[in-house]
Design a protein around this motif. Structure first.
Motif, short mmCIF file in Angstrom:
data_model
loop_
_atom_site.label_atom_id
_atom_site.label_comp_id
_atom_site.label_asym_id
_atom_site.label_seq_id
_atom_site.Cartn_x
_atom_site.Cartn_y
_atom_site.Cartn_z
N HIS A 108 0.37 5.23 -8.06
CA HIS A 108 -0.25 6.00 -6.98
C HIS A 108 0.79 6.34 -5.90
O HIS A 108 0.49 6.29 -4.71
CB HIS A 108 -1.41 5.22 -6.38
N CYS A 156 0.03 8.76 -3.02
CA CYS A 156 -0.79 8.30 -1.89
C CYS A 156 0.07 7.71 -0.78
O CYS A 156 -0.42 7.54 0.35
CB CYS A 156 -1.79 7.25 -2.37
N CYS A 198 -6.23 5.93 -0.22
CA CYS A 198 -6.19 5.65 -1.66
C CYS A 198 -7.16 4.51 -1.99
O CYS A 198 -6.84 3.33 -1.77
CB CYS A 198 -4.78 5.27 -2.09
N GLU A 235 -7.96 3.24 -4.82
CA GLU A 235 -7.45 2.33 -5.84
C GLU A 235 -6.55 1.27 -5.23
O GLU A 235 -6.64 0.09 -5.57
CB GLU A 235 -6.67 3.11 -6.91
#
Length: 414
Positions: free
Chosen positions: A137, A140, A316, A318
């Motif tokens: 990620h 992000c 984000c 996640e």
């Protein structure tokens, strides 16, 4: 080779004291020294050490209760470890890392002993998995961040109001303001208009216009005065999308095209340039840095780091879930609440975190030892200390010590 070197060193030391002795005699004396007598260990720690890093490894065994090494093995094979453990029936607990050869050796040589996975290695493995999750990620991490008391960098400058068609930052407007200030300053010092024209290499008419204007804005006249553009009706939408975090001019141009904008991309890019110039030129944090923030207790983070981490997690979901799982695991580890491990693994599988799923799979393959490591007070910390001491002894012997001499020195020097 190692014994020969040690023998020569011992012979030189004997020469200093005036003793006539050969290196072979010194080595025989060292080998003849009795090993320290130790009681049969009840809790033993096992770890590997490098004879030649990346090539040849051995095994060190430590009595965790007395914190003294009990033996060194010439390799790290499961059969060798199992044979040694089989000769010590008093062993009740085996502290180890998660290497498969140590797990197999402990299961074969001490089947009734409780195997305890080391908490340090568990936390390090979790950190590696967390860093892989953050890397997935990486986009992000570019989330905008505003320091306390300052305006958010996502807030675009307000649309220009007033009668001036040339805002601050426009090259023609800035140049006119600069010339107006210079001319007014020289006239204020007593220079004549013609003298100013000669000094600045301007026409007299230009100096006269600059001198007669009370403000630079009085000179902003012409074809741009109050002129509408195709972009005017879409500026509120651009402001709103910029504030939401969309800062790509091409993307915004495509979006307003779907709303009826018929102008070109260049106009949109030029209009957004002041917004972009107002953004701080800071590099986003690396995945390792963000993973370090997540693995650190919130109370131990600096205020600036805490706010940056909060900004990343806000943008984000996640990574926000990852941070929650890491902190839950940290509580299990520090509070010795290993009975909560199955519940933690179930919660991890409910989120889209592949790297953390891989870590959870590894825990399940060694579930009994991991649960014991998160429940019992034993750990392999003392073994790691002896591994470092072995490295020091090897360096004293120039890294070329034979196994027999190294083993004797480790056991006698403890």
């Amino acid at each position: 080779m190692g014994l020969a070197l040690a023998g020569r060193a011992g012979a030189r030391l004997a020469d200093i004291f005036g003793i006539s002795v050969s290196r072979s005699t010194v080595l025989r004396l060292v080998e003849a020294m009795p090993e320290p007598q130790t009681s049969a260990p009840r809790v033993v720690g096992i770890d590997e050490y490098a004879m030649r890093k990346g090539r040849v490894y051995g095994t060190v065994l430590v009595d965790v209760e007395t914190r003294r090494p009990v033996d060194l093995l010439p390799d790290r094979e499961a059969a060798t470890v199992a044979a040694w453990l089989a000769e010590c029936p008093a062993i009740e607990v085996v502290c180890r890392d998660r290497a498969p050869f140590f797990a197999e050796g402990a299961s074969t040589g001490a089947p009734t002993a409780v195997q305890v996975a080391d908490r340090f290695h568990l936390w390090r493995n979790l950190g590696e998995a967390a860093e892989r999750c953050v890397s997935r990620h990486r986009s992000c991490l570019r989330a905008p961040f505003a320091a306390p008391g300052s305006e958010s960098v996502t807030t675009p400058p307000a649309a220009e109001t007033g009668v001036s068609p040339w805002p601050t930052g426009h090259r023609f407007a800035d140049r006119t303001r600069e010339k107006h200030a210079i001319v007014q300053g020289m006239l204020g010092e007593g220079h004549s208009r013609r003298a100013v024209a000669r000094e600045l290499r301007m026409t007299y008419r230009t100096v006269q216009r600059l001198a007669d204007a009370a403000t630079p804005e009085d000179l902003f006249q012409g074809q741009w005065q109050n002129r509408r553009t195709k972009l005017d009706d879409f500026k509120p939408y651009l402001h709103e999308r910029w504030a939401e975090g969309c800062t790509n001019a091409w993307t915004l141009w495509k979006e307003i095209q779907t709303h009826g904008y018929s102008g070109g991309y260049g106009a949109v890019r030029a209009y957004l340039r002041p917004f972009r110039d107002a953004m701080p030129r800071t590099r986003p944090p690396s995945p390792r840095t963000v993973a370090g923030w997540i693995l650190t207790h919130p109370d131990a983070l600096a205020e600036n780091e805490r706010l940056k981490l909060k900004s990343v997690l806000t943008h984000c979901p996640e990574l926000d879930a990852l941070a929650g799982h890491v902190r839950s695991f940290g509580q299990m580890l520090t509070q010795l609440r290993g009975e909560r491990l199955p519940e933690w693994i179930k919660a991890v599988r409910a989120d889209d975190l592949p790297s953390l799923h891989t870590f959870a799979n590894g825990l399940e393959r060694d579930l009994a030892a991991v649960t014991a490591g998160l429940t019992l007070p034993w750990s392999s910390g003392v073994v790691e200390g002896h591994v470092n001491r072995i490295k020091m002894i090897k360096r004293q012997m120039y890294g070329r010590a034979g196994f027999k001499l190294l083993r004797k020195r480790v056991l006698l020097a403890s």
